[in-house]
Design a protein around this motif. Structure first.
Motif, mmCIF file in Angstrom:
data_model
loop_
_atom_site.group_PDB
_atom_site.id
_atom_site.type_symbol
_atom_site.label_atom_id
_atom_site.label_comp_id
_atom_site.label_asym_id
_atom_site.label_seq_id
_atom_site.Cartn_x
_atom_site.Cartn_y
_atom_site.Cartn_z
ATOM 1 N N LEU A 20 -44.766 -22.947 -18.629
ATOM 2 C CA LEU A 20 -43.720 -21.952 -18.360
ATOM 3 C C LEU A 20 -42.367 -22.618 -18.189
ATOM 4 O O LEU A 20 -41.348 -22.096 -18.668
ATOM 5 N N CYS A 30 -44.294 -12.664 -16.746
ATOM 6 C CA CYS A 30 -45.684 -12.908 -16.341
ATOM 7 C C CYS A 30 -46.231 -11.706 -15.583
ATOM 8 O O CYS A 30 -45.535 -11.097 -14.780
ATOM 9 N N SER A 31 -47.482 -11.378 -15.854
ATOM 10 C CA SER A 31 -48.120 -10.301 -15.106
ATOM 11 C C SER A 31 -49.622 -10.549 -15.035
ATOM 12 O O SER A 31 -50.126 -11.521 -15.585
ATOM 13 N N ARG A 32 -50.302 -9.660 -14.354
ATOM 14 C CA ARG A 32 -51.751 -9.749 -14.191
ATOM 15 C C ARG A 32 -52.382 -8.420 -14.585
ATOM 16 O O ARG A 32 -51.891 -7.366 -14.234
ATOM 17 N N PRO A 41 -54.545 -13.270 -16.743
ATOM 18 C CA PRO A 41 -53.124 -13.567 -16.919
ATOM 19 C C PRO A 41 -52.594 -12.926 -18.200
ATOM 20 O O PRO A 41 -53.304 -12.862 -19.212
ATOM 21 N N TYR A 43 -48.656 -12.082 -20.476
ATOM 22 C CA TYR A 43 -47.220 -12.317 -20.641
ATOM 23 C C TYR A 43 -46.671 -11.290 -21.612
ATOM 24 O O TYR A 43 -47.349 -10.882 -22.554
ATOM 25 N N GLU A 65 -51.821 -19.579 -22.555
ATOM 26 C CA GLU A 65 -50.611 -20.399 -22.616
ATOM 27 C C GLU A 65 -50.597 -21.309 -23.846
ATOM 28 O O GLU A 65 -49.532 -21.719 -24.295
ATOM 29 N N SER A 101 -49.342 -16.952 -10.092
ATOM 30 C CA SER A 101 -49.208 -17.855 -11.234
ATOM 31 C C SER A 101 -47.750 -18.012 -11.587
ATOM 32 O O SER A 101 -46.898 -17.342 -11.098
#
Length: 101
Positions: A20, A30-32, A41, A43, A65, A101
């Motif tokens: 990141l 970013c989110s969950r 995770p 994005y 990622e 995160s």
């Protein structure tokens, strides 16, 4: 590393932080996604003038990622890009729901 390995969570967090930071991904991207007793995770990389939206799912055996360079390419090409990770490697398996995160 095995799920039970105490080094796994801090090592993954270090990996995520480095990715990141390197790609200058803001916290707002970013989110969950709630999943079972944890979360996945995700994005969202938003283009200034989106032509459309792409959804990227890396499969059940990758960290989302790892897809960041490709997602940024598509964002820069004019597409909103949403990435999320499957449960085999994700925060749903290795991070408690309250882990940031």
């Amino acid at each position: 590393m095995l799920t039970e390995d105490a080094r796994k969570l801090p090592t993954r967090q270090r990996f995520v932080d480095l990715i990141l930071d390197h790609f200058k991904i803001p916290p707002s991207a970013c989110s969950r996604i709630p999943f079972e007793s944890g979360w996945l995770p995700a994005y969202r990389l938003t283009s200034a003038q989106p032509k459309g939206t792409l959804v990227v799912f890396g499969g059940f055996d990758s960290y989302i990622e790892e897809w960041m360079p490709a997602a940024l390419f598509f964002r820069d090409a004019g597409y909103d890009t949403i990435l999320f990770e499957g449960p085999a490697r994700s925060g749903a398996r290795i991070s408690p729901p309250d882990h940031e995160s």
